[in-house]
Write an enzyme that holds these catalytic residues in place. Structure first.
Site, PDB file in Angstrom:
ATOM      1  N   THR A 144      66.936  82.563 -11.829  1.00 54.74           N
ATOM      2  CA  THR A 144      65.943  81.551 -12.214  1.00 54.74           C
ATOM      3  C   THR A 144      64.560  82.207 -12.321  1.00 54.74           C
ATOM      4  O   THR A 144      64.256  83.118 -11.562  1.00 54.74           O
ATOM      5  CB  THR A 144      65.896  80.446 -11.128  1.00 54.74           C
ATOM      6  OG1 THR A 144      67.186  79.846 -11.051  1.00 54.74           O
ATOM      7  CG2 THR A 144      64.865  79.376 -11.457  1.00 54.74           C
ATOM      8  N   ASP A 162      68.910  88.525 -11.848  1.00 53.48           N
ATOM      9  CA  ASP A 162      67.838  87.626 -11.395  1.00 53.48           C
ATOM     10  C   ASP A 162      66.539  88.409 -11.201  1.00 53.48           C
ATOM     11  O   ASP A 162      66.548  89.642 -11.073  1.00 53.48           O
ATOM     12  CB  ASP A 162      68.259  86.955 -10.069  1.00 53.48           C
ATOM     13  CG  ASP A 162      67.434  85.704  -9.764  1.00 53.48           C
ATOM     14  OD1 ASP A 162      66.526  85.358 -10.552  1.00 53.48           O
ATOM     15  OD2 ASP A 162      67.706  85.067  -8.731  1.00 53.48           O
ATOM     16  N   GLY A 163      65.453  87.673 -11.165  1.00 55.67           N
ATOM     17  CA  GLY A 163      64.137  88.267 -10.913  1.00 55.67           C
ATOM     18  C   GLY A 163      63.856  88.352  -9.421  1.00 55.67           C
ATOM     19  O   GLY A 163      64.727  88.092  -8.590  1.00 55.67           O
ATOM     20  N   ALA A 164      62.620  88.697  -9.092  1.00 54.07           N
ATOM     21  CA  ALA A 164      62.193  88.756  -7.685  1.00 54.07           C
ATOM     22  C   ALA A 164      60.688  88.568  -7.629  1.00 54.07           C
ATOM     23  O   ALA A 164      59.981  88.828  -8.609  1.00 54.07           O
ATOM     24  CB  ALA A 164      62.582  90.094  -7.064  1.00 54.07           C
ATOM     25  N   LYS A 174      62.364  86.324  -2.615  1.00 51.08           N
ATOM     26  CA  LYS A 174      62.640  85.479  -3.768  1.00 51.08           C
ATOM     27  C   LYS A 174      62.393  84.019  -3.391  1.00 51.08           C
ATOM     28  O   LYS A 174      62.316  83.672  -2.228  1.00 51.08           O
ATOM     29  CB  LYS A 174      64.101  85.652  -4.205  1.00 51.08           C
ATOM     30  CG  LYS A 174      64.366  87.032  -4.791  1.00 51.08           C
ATOM     31  CD  LYS A 174      65.777  87.194  -5.331  1.00 51.08           C
ATOM     32  CE  LYS A 174      66.279  86.063  -6.118  1.00 51.08           C
ATOM     33  NZ  LYS A 174      65.436  85.639  -7.250  1.00 51.08           N
ATOM     34  N   GLY A 175      62.282  83.199  -4.410  1.00 49.88           N
ATOM     35  CA  GLY A 175      62.109  81.766  -4.158  1.00 49.88           C
ATOM     36  C   GLY A 175      60.808  81.208  -4.696  1.00 49.88           C
ATOM     37  O   GLY A 175      60.495  80.037  -4.486  1.00 49.88           O
ATOM     38  N   GLU A 220      70.278  80.790  -5.558  1.00 51.15           N
ATOM     39  CA  GLU A 220      70.248  82.209  -5.956  1.00 51.15           C
ATOM     40  C   GLU A 220      71.036  83.049  -4.953  1.00 51.15           C
ATOM     41  O   GLU A 220      71.790  83.947  -5.336  1.00 51.15           O
ATOM     42  CB  GLU A 220      68.796  82.692  -6.039  1.00 51.15           C
ATOM     43  CG  GLU A 220      68.041  82.058  -7.201  1.00 51.15           C
ATOM     44  CD  GLU A 220      66.565  82.365  -7.224  1.00 51.15           C
ATOM     45  OE1 GLU A 220      65.944  82.154  -8.271  1.00 51.15           O
ATOM     46  OE2 GLU A 220      66.002  82.790  -6.207  1.00 51.15           O
TER      47      GLU A 220
HETATM   48  C1  5RP Z   1      62.989  81.821  -8.318  1.00 56.46           C
HETATM   49  C2  5RP Z   1      62.884  83.268  -8.043  1.00 56.46           C
HETATM   50  C3  5RP Z   1      62.397  84.145  -9.137  1.00 56.46           C
HETATM   51  O1  5RP Z   1      63.343  85.126  -9.395  1.00 56.46           O
HETATM   52  C4  5RP Z   1      61.101  84.782  -8.725  1.00 56.46           C
HETATM   53  O2  5RP Z   1      60.197  83.757  -8.334  1.00 56.46           O
HETATM   54  C5  5RP Z   1      60.487  85.598  -9.866  1.00 56.46           C
HETATM   55  O3  5RP Z   1      60.102  84.746 -10.891  1.00 56.46           O
HETATM   56  P1  5RP Z   1      59.421  85.250 -12.217  1.00 56.46           P
HETATM   57  O4  5RP Z   1      60.453  85.991 -12.984  1.00 56.46           O
HETATM   58  O5  5RP Z   1      58.974  83.975 -12.880  1.00 56.46           O
HETATM   59  O6  5RP Z   1      58.252  86.117 -11.836  1.00 56.46           O
HETATM   60  O7  5RP Z   1      63.170  83.762  -6.976  1.00 56.46           O
HETATM   61  O8  5RP Z   1      63.327  81.086  -7.169  1.00 56.46           O
END
Ligand code: 5RP
Length: 234
Positions: free
Chosen positions: A38, A91-93, A104-105, A113
């Site tokens: 996400t 996923d991102g971080a 994350k979060g 996640e």
């Molecule tokens: C969502 C997450 C996302 O991976 C994290 O917040 C990074 O988001 P972005 O890619 O918008 O910088 O943990 O709960």
């Protein structure tokens, strides 16, 4: 006489996210179901994944937002309970350290996640270079908490030197996809991510702590001004 070529502008953060979103396609296993995280970086990945949607069976998603985006692009989304194991989770971080441990979060999706990451053999983190840190903790740590435990959890973080605040949306406590609240904690320096995750996970009322210790990344594709850097964690 010719004038010197104008210097190429540095890529924006959005371009770096798109770059790693595209690079993550190399890790998608054809003919299989892919785990999808996400956030804004993952949105770039989902958009790129649409280009190979006929080569995968579908996705398991970590949030309502990602599910909606995947379906809008014609990618089938499966319930996590239908699938025993996924080859890869992308996923991102908010932060990642040199060992693949993450915070994350930031998008409030940390619980789902962690669930999808836990059922995946490999976690490929996609992030721009600003997310790489020496020690986790500069980014406010998200913790998903059952509403009736919020004040108690805030007091417990205060004992560790953390300042926790309930995350709000439109002036009210944010409600996650799971019907819970998020507290964001500042003032922490997380030198032992595994120990920290174990401890906070045991506090009554904590659903999920946003330290990804057990579910750390296997690989990180880091977007930099000179291209995608691949970090591999043992
Ligand atoms: C969502 C997450 C996302 O991976 C994290 O917040 C990074 O988001 P972005 O890619 O918008 O910088 O943990 O709960």
């Amino acid at each position: 006489m010719t004038s010197p070529a104008a210097p190429t502008p540095a890529p924006t953060q959005d371009e770096l996210k798109a770059q790693v979103g595209r690079a993550a396609l190399d890790y998608v296993v054809k003919g299989e179901i892919v785990g999808v995280g996400t956030g804004s970086t993952v949105n770039k990945f989902i958009d790129a994944l649409a280009g190979m949607k006929d080569e995968i069976r579908g996705a398991v998603s970590s949030s309502v937002a990602s599910t909606d985006r995947l379906r809008a692009l014609g990618i089938e989304v499966f319930d996590a309970n239908e699938i025993e194991e996924l080859a890869v989770y992308i996923d991102g971080a908010d932060e990642i350290d040199g060992r693949g441990y993450m915070i994350k979060g930031g998008g409030a999706a940390l619980t789902r996640e962690k669930i999808v990451a836990a059922q995946s053999r490999r976690f490929v983190c996609i992030a721009d270079s600003s997310k790489l840190v020496n020690t986790l903790g500069a980014f406010p740590l998200p913790v998903e908490v059952i509403p009736m435990a919020v004040r108690r959890v805030i007091r417990q973080f205060a004992r560790l030197g953390g300042i926790a605040q309930v995350r709000e949306k439109d002036g009210l406590p944010l409600v996650t996809d799971n019907g819970q609240h998020i507290v964001d904690v500042t003032g922490l320096r997380i030198t032992d991510p595994l120990g920290f995750e174990t401890e906070v996970n045991q506090w009554a009322g904590v659903v999920t702590v946003g330290v990804f210790g057990r579910q750390r990344a296997s690989v990180c594709l880091l977007g930099t001004s000179s291209g995608v850097r691949t970090l591999r964690f043992g």
